[in-house]
Design a protein around this motif. Structure first.
Motif, PDB file in Angstrom:
ATOM      1  N   THR A 286       7.511 -23.002   6.171  1.00 54.45           N
ATOM      2  CA  THR A 286       6.966 -22.217   5.062  1.00 54.45           C
ATOM      3  C   THR A 286       5.680 -22.817   4.513  1.00 54.45           C
ATOM      4  OG1 THR A 286       8.500 -23.388   3.582  1.00 54.45           O
ATOM      5  CG2 THR A 286       9.146 -21.192   4.347  1.00 54.45           C
ATOM      6  N   ASN A 287       5.396 -24.058   4.872  1.00 57.90           N
ATOM      7  CA  ASN A 287       4.118 -24.660   4.495  1.00 57.90           C
ATOM      8  C   ASN A 287       2.987 -24.224   5.424  1.00 57.90           C
ATOM      9  OD1 ASN A 287       5.058 -26.088   2.267  1.00 57.90           O
ATOM     10  ND2 ASN A 287       5.672 -27.851   3.501  1.00 57.90           N
ATOM     11  N   ARG A 288       3.350 -23.589   6.538  1.00 61.28           N
ATOM     12  CA  ARG A 288       2.333 -23.106   7.473  1.00 61.28           C
ATOM     13  C   ARG A 288       1.880 -21.709   7.055  1.00 61.28           C
ATOM     14  NH1 ARG A 288       4.687 -23.449  13.364  1.00 61.28           N
ATOM     15  NH2 ARG A 288       2.721 -22.348  13.738  1.00 61.28           N
ATOM     16  N   PRO A 289       0.574 -21.496   6.903  1.00 63.55           N
ATOM     17  CA  PRO A 289       0.086 -20.181   6.458  1.00 63.55           C
ATOM     18  C   PRO A 289       0.542 -19.031   7.339  1.00 63.55           C
ATOM     19  CG  PRO A 289      -1.668 -21.810   6.340  1.00 63.55           C
ATOM     20  CD  PRO A 289      -0.519 -22.478   7.038  1.00 63.55           C
ATOM     21  N   ILE A 290       0.560 -19.227   8.652  1.00 68.96           N
ATOM     22  CA  ILE A 290       0.886 -18.116   9.541  1.00 68.96           C
ATOM     23  C   ILE A 290       2.329 -17.650   9.361  1.00 68.96           C
ATOM     24  CG2 ILE A 290       1.636 -19.504  11.529  1.00 68.96           C
ATOM     25  CD1 ILE A 290       0.025 -17.429  13.247  1.00 68.96           C
ATOM     26  N   VAL A 291       3.226 -18.573   9.017  1.00 73.57           N
ATOM     27  CA  VAL A 291       4.621 -18.191   8.784  1.00 73.57           C
ATOM     28  C   VAL A 291       4.725 -17.376   7.498  1.00 73.57           C
ATOM     29  CG1 VAL A 291       6.959 -19.050   8.392  1.00 73.57           C
ATOM     30  CG2 VAL A 291       5.475 -20.188  10.054  1.00 73.57           C
ATOM     31  N   ARG A 292       4.016 -17.810   6.467  1.00 66.68           N
ATOM     32  CA  ARG A 292       4.008 -17.045   5.212  1.00 66.68           C
ATOM     33  C   ARG A 292       3.393 -15.666   5.428  1.00 66.68           C
ATOM     34  NH1 ARG A 292       2.084 -22.053   3.086  1.00 66.68           N
ATOM     35  NH2 ARG A 292       0.009 -21.143   2.795  1.00 66.68           N
ATOM     36  N   GLN A 293       2.387 -15.603   6.269  1.00 65.99           N
ATOM     37  CA  GLN A 293       1.747 -14.317   6.554  1.00 65.99           C
ATOM     38  C   GLN A 293       2.693 -13.375   7.296  1.00 65.99           C
ATOM     39  OE1 GLN A 293      -1.591 -15.843   8.697  1.00 65.99           O
ATOM     40  NE2 GLN A 293      -2.691 -16.499   6.855  1.00 65.99           N
ATOM     41  N   LEU A 294       3.422 -13.911   8.261  1.00 64.39           N
ATOM     42  CA  LEU A 294       4.403 -13.102   8.986  1.00 64.39           C
ATOM     43  C   LEU A 294       5.472 -12.563   8.039  1.00 64.39           C
ATOM     44  CD1 LEU A 294       4.825 -15.332  12.163  1.00 64.39           C
ATOM     45  CD2 LEU A 294       4.048 -12.955  12.183  1.00 64.39           C
ATOM     46  N   ALA A 295       5.934 -13.421   7.131  1.00 65.12           N
ATOM     47  CA  ALA A 295       6.961 -13.001   6.179  1.00 65.12           C
ATOM     48  C   ALA A 295       6.421 -11.953   5.210  1.00 65.12           C
ATOM     49  CB  ALA A 295       7.487 -14.209   5.408  1.00 65.12           C
ATOM     50  N   LEU A 296       5.173 -12.133   4.762  1.00 66.95           N
ATOM     51  CA  LEU A 296       4.572 -11.181   3.825  1.00 66.95           C
ATOM     52  C   LEU A 296       4.431  -9.803   4.459  1.00 66.95           C
ATOM     53  CD1 LEU A 296       3.130 -10.453   1.181  1.00 66.95           C
ATOM     54  CD2 LEU A 296       0.998 -11.312   2.207  1.00 66.95           C
ATOM     55  N   ILE A 297       3.970  -9.772   5.695  1.00 59.86           N
ATOM     56  CA  ILE A 297       3.811  -8.484   6.381  1.00 59.86           C
ATOM     57  C   ILE A 297       5.163  -7.806   6.565  1.00 59.86           C
ATOM     58  CG2 ILE A 297       3.222  -7.462   8.621  1.00 59.86           C
ATOM     59  CD1 ILE A 297       0.856  -9.412   8.704  1.00 59.86           C
ATOM     60  N   ASN A 298       6.183  -8.577   6.900  1.00 59.33           N
ATOM     61  CA  ASN A 298       7.518  -7.995   7.029  1.00 59.33           C
ATOM     62  C   ASN A 298       8.052  -7.499   5.694  1.00 59.33           C
ATOM     63  OD1 ASN A 298       7.762  -8.308   9.780  1.00 59.33           O
ATOM     64  ND2 ASN A 298       9.781  -9.243   9.652  1.00 59.33           N
ATOM     65  N   LEU A 299       7.728  -8.214   4.623  1.00 57.42           N
ATOM     66  CA  LEU A 299       8.143  -7.791   3.286  1.00 57.42           C
ATOM     67  C   LEU A 299       7.522  -6.443   2.933  1.00 57.42           C
ATOM     68  CD1 LEU A 299       9.437  -8.350   0.472  1.00 57.42           C
ATOM     69  CD2 LEU A 299       7.328  -9.558  -0.120  1.00 57.42           C
ATOM     70  N   ILE A 300       6.230  -6.305   3.175  1.00 58.38           N
ATOM     71  CA  ILE A 300       5.529  -5.056   2.864  1.00 58.38           C
ATOM     72  C   ILE A 300       6.044  -3.911   3.734  1.00 58.38           C
ATOM     73  CG2 ILE A 300       3.276  -3.908   2.911  1.00 58.38           C
ATOM     74  CD1 ILE A 300       2.028  -6.675   2.335  1.00 58.38           C
ATOM     75  N   THR A 301       6.159  -4.178   5.029  1.00 58.59           N
ATOM     76  CA  THR A 301       6.628  -3.138   5.947  1.00 58.59           C
ATOM     77  C   THR A 301       8.074  -2.758   5.653  1.00 58.59           C
ATOM     78  OG1 THR A 301       5.167  -4.069   7.644  1.00 58.59           O
ATOM     79  CG2 THR A 301       6.819  -2.484   8.370  1.00 58.59           C
ATOM     80  N   GLY A 302       8.903  -3.760   5.368  1.00 59.66           N
ATOM     81  CA  GLY A 302      10.307  -3.491   5.070  1.00 59.66           C
ATOM     82  C   GLY A 302      10.476  -2.648   3.826  1.00 59.66           C
ATOM     83  N   PHE A 303       9.680  -2.926   2.806  1.00 56.43           N
ATOM     84  CA  PHE A 303       9.752  -2.129   1.580  1.00 56.43           C
ATOM     85  C   PHE A 303       9.295  -0.697   1.845  1.00 56.43           C
ATOM     86  CE2 PHE A 303       7.866  -0.452  -2.333  1.00 56.43           C
ATOM     87  CZ  PHE A 303       8.931  -0.589  -3.206  1.00 56.43           C
ATOM     88  N   GLY A 304       8.177  -0.565   2.570  1.00 59.07           N
ATOM     89  CA  GLY A 304       7.682   0.773   2.886  1.00 59.07           C
ATOM     90  C   GLY A 304       8.665   1.581   3.703  1.00 59.07           C
ATOM     91  N   ALA A 305       9.317   0.920   4.659  1.00 59.55           N
ATOM     92  CA  ALA A 305      10.303   1.621   5.483  1.00 59.55           C
ATOM     93  C   ALA A 305      11.537   1.992   4.672  1.00 59.55           C
ATOM     94  CB  ALA A 305      10.696   0.750   6.674  1.00 59.55           C
TER      95      ALA A 305
END
Length: 261
Positions: free
Chosen positions: A70-89
């Motif tokens: 979670t200290n790696r930016p790319i992991v946080r970015q992957l989680a953020l995109i899934n959060l946005i997509t999951g909410f939209g879906a």
């Protein structure tokens, strides 16, 4: 989907249930649970073959590994995109059958046909996914292209006055959106070490499930008061945002990986 669309009508005829009654749908759901549970049998029969390597890395405890990732930016970015997509879906996609039936007054039989065709097209689209990677030499380009195109069909589905256009839009939206899923999942695995992959998948899943939990609650509130139009607009905007972030976050990283080869 094709079979499930026929079952309520058959039960209503054979058992004398009233049309559209909860009893007929209860039997459909029960049958679905039983068939889904049967998938556990081959799952338990899978045997994992672990190779012993002399230079194997010392395993990291899950808590430490999660903190590290979670200290790696790319992991946080992957989680953020899934959060946005999951909410939209969550606020819209589970209710597309309700939307179609309410707007066009179609039968369960026709709904079953439409969603079975959607599943068939997803299967065919999945076959073409490796071809897209091959011709573009990228996973992010086809991911963004298919997601962006699917958003157009999401809006035509939501605001079309014609059943044929709404049904065609649903089919195309489904296949395009689903084509992008294995690509971004594969990219997430490529940017992670083997011992990190399970945890990264969990972090992405946490983002998705959080969006789902919040979205489903809000969707019911909006549907009963404002209808489906605000949900289509919100989902389209959230998908647009997640597609944009996918390109901004991951395309430069993918270029770096390709240049390093």
């Amino acid at each position: 989907n094709l079979v499930a669309g026929q079952i309520p009508g058959l039960l209503e005829t054979w058992l004398g249930y009233s049309q559209g009654s909860a009893e007929s749908y209860r039997w459909v759901i029960t049958a679905g649970i039983i068939f889904a549970s049967s998938a556990l049998i081959p799952t338990f029969l899978i045997r994992e073959h672990k190779e012993k390597r002399a230079n194997a890395r010392i395993p990291i405890f899950p808590r430490k590994l999660l903190k590290k990732l979670t200290n790696r930016p790319i992991v946080r970015q992957l989680a953020l995109i899934n959060l946005i997509t999951g909410f939209g879906a969550a606020i819209l996609i589970p209710y597309l059958n309700v939307f179609l039936r309410g707007k066009f007054d179609i039968s369960d039989n026709l709904l079953g046909v439409i969603f079975s065709l959607a599943s068939l097209m997803v299967f065919l689209g999945s076959i073409s996914t490796p071809w897209l990677v091959k011709i573009t030499h990228s996973r992010i380009i086809p991911t963004v292209a298919t997601q962006a195109t699917s958003i157009f069909f999401l809006f035509t589905l939501g605001f079309s006055p014609f059943l044929w256009l709404a049904a065609a839009s649903l089919l195309l939206r489904n296949v395009l959106m689903q084509m992008s899923s294995p690509l971004i999942e594969n990219f997430a695995m490529l940017v992670s070490e083997p011992e990190e992959q399970a945890t990264i998948a969990s972090v992405r899943s946490m983002g998705w499930q959080t969006g789902q939990a919040v979205g489903i609650f809000i969707s019911g509130f909006v549907q009963t008061r404002l209808g489906f139009s605000p949900l289509f607009i919100t989902t389209g905007l959230l998908y647009t945002l997640s597609t944009f972030l996918t390109w901004v976050y991951f395309r430069p990283k993918e270029k770096e990986m390709n240049d390093a080869r």
